[in-house]
Design an enzyme around this catalytic site. Sequence first.
Site, mmCIF file in Angstrom:
data_model
loop_
_atom_site.group_PDB
_atom_site.id
_atom_site.type_symbol
_atom_site.label_atom_id
_atom_site.label_comp_id
_atom_site.label_asym_id
_atom_site.label_seq_id
_atom_site.Cartn_x
_atom_site.Cartn_y
_atom_site.Cartn_z
ATOM 1 N N GLU A 211 0.822 -1.215 0.000
ATOM 2 C CA GLU A 211 0.000 0.000 0.000
ATOM 3 C C GLU A 211 0.852 1.258 0.000
ATOM 4 O O GLU A 211 0.357 2.351 0.279
ATOM 5 C CB GLU A 211 -0.954 -0.012 1.199
ATOM 6 C CG GLU A 211 -1.978 -1.138 1.094
ATOM 7 C CD GLU A 211 -3.114 -1.031 2.098
ATOM 8 O OE1 GLU A 211 -3.111 -0.092 2.917
ATOM 9 O OE2 GLU A 211 -4.002 -1.887 2.058
ATOM 10 N N LYS A 347 -15.786 -1.936 2.726
ATOM 11 C CA LYS A 347 -15.073 -2.497 1.584
ATOM 12 C C LYS A 347 -16.117 -3.196 0.710
ATOM 13 O O LYS A 347 -16.582 -4.286 1.065
ATOM 14 C CB LYS A 347 -14.050 -3.528 2.052
ATOM 15 C CG LYS A 347 -12.827 -2.951 2.762
ATOM 16 C CD LYS A 347 -11.948 -4.080 3.295
ATOM 17 C CE LYS A 347 -10.561 -3.619 3.694
ATOM 18 N NZ LYS A 347 -9.805 -4.716 4.369
HETATM 19 P P1 PGA Z 1 -6.347 -6.064 2.596
HETATM 20 O O1 PGA Z 1 -5.828 -5.018 3.671
HETATM 21 O O2 PGA Z 1 -6.916 -5.326 1.461
HETATM 22 O O3 PGA Z 1 -5.112 -6.859 2.257
HETATM 23 O O4 PGA Z 1 -7.379 -6.898 3.308
HETATM 24 C C1 PGA Z 1 -6.514 -3.848 3.994
HETATM 25 C C2 PGA Z 1 -6.946 -3.850 5.426
HETATM 26 O O5 PGA Z 1 -6.751 -4.837 6.160
HETATM 27 O O6 PGA Z 1 -7.540 -2.871 5.876
HETATM 28 ZN ZN ZN Z 2 -7.777 -4.030 7.975
#
Ligand code: PGA
Ligand code: ZN
Length: 436
Positions: A211, A347
């Site tokens: 990220e 998400k």
């Molecule tokens: P991930 O990480 O997209 O690999 O799940 C993001 C998070 O845990 O917030």
């Molecule tokens: Zn997370």
Amino acid sequence: MNATIADVDAWEVLDSRGDPTVRVAVEAESEDGRQRGVFTVPAGASTGAHEAAERRDGGDRYGGRGVRGAVEAARAELAPAVRGMDVTDQEAVDAALERCDGTADLSRLGANAVLGVSGAVAHAAAVARGVSLVEYFAGLAGRAPGRLPLPMVNLLSGGLHATGGVEIQDFLAVPVGAETYPEALETVHAVRCALRERIVDGGDRPLVADEGGFAPPLESVDGAFTLLETAVRDAGHEPSLDDVAFAVDVAATHFYATDVGEYRLESLDRTLDREGMLDLVAGWAERHPLVSVEDPLAEDDWEGFAALRSRLTGTDVQVLGDDLLATSVGRVEQAVEENAASAVLLKPNQAGTLTRTLEVVGTARDAGLATVASARSGETCDTTIVDLAVGVGAGQIKIGSLARSERLCKYNRLLGIGRETEAGYAGGRWPPADEY
Ligand code: PGA
Ligand code: ZN
């Protein structure tokens, strides 16, 4: 004007890790001609057990991570299920997609196939209506667009996002003192540059993780906070609850050994039980300007989350559920009942459709929980999550560091929305303004 879904196409593209993901294009047809919408599905690395099920091909191709099956499902099964429907009736389209899949976790066709179509339909619908995507999402949520969210910006990475780092997945800067969104970016940029210099001066290479956060070797979690506090001061700011504060995504599920019920922090040479984790996290909050803790315990430890909430009573530290809540209405309701979280991560690919995501926003709002829109660790230059965040009025957003184009395009989209609209800013204080 009626616009109906005429065509759905889907194909495989590569994401920010170079892994395949699903891109979908939807074409609607109306008296005005054709309206096209394109959406690309993100992917997690630290995925929780309760997320809608992403479909991967397995086998040798792309190390098993191909998405030809999901792409084929979108073209051959989901397309005929929605063709001819009103493109602006997101709820009906998403219901048809869910019916076509037939499983609760969307595992038959793949949540990546389903969300791909759901997202591309929203894009085409916004074009058909002649409105921006942010206005379109606001309309779906039954409201006017919200303010620009307070960004929580990844600075140091570990866990499944940075091989060789600490187990804690993200240390983030929260520029609570910045009065505007552009000022928040400037603040974090200065801190990130200072951090980079400290890392280089310390003899480590300033390499970035999935990220965009740095991933230097760290000896302890307090050591990580101290490094960040030094960088904040170098940048001419104060590490404090009024200027630059911190957030942590512990992502504890991913170092929890279920069989023995222990958290294994190998890089720190420690093994902890639930109480040990609670002491650890409460200790950070006492010693550092911490405003938010995400997934401090394993994804099914409701009791542990509730215990942390009571430990943190009287502080402004937000307990944010990611793997715990999995953008699921049922799990958010349980969290409300058990007082297990004060904020919900949004998400869309955990939910599987935009309608489900919007339902989670509604449930969170009714219960007074804050909402935090979130990208995944595997992203593309798709910026839909940003329009969604502002559209529904999420007070916070978490889209990675100020590095890598799949992250910057999202920060830049927020600048664009700021230009296009009169959107105010949710930050400038903690907690930020979540739009109830
Ligand atoms: P991930 O990480 O997209 O690999 O799940 C993001 C998070 O845990 O917030
Ligand atoms: Zn997370």
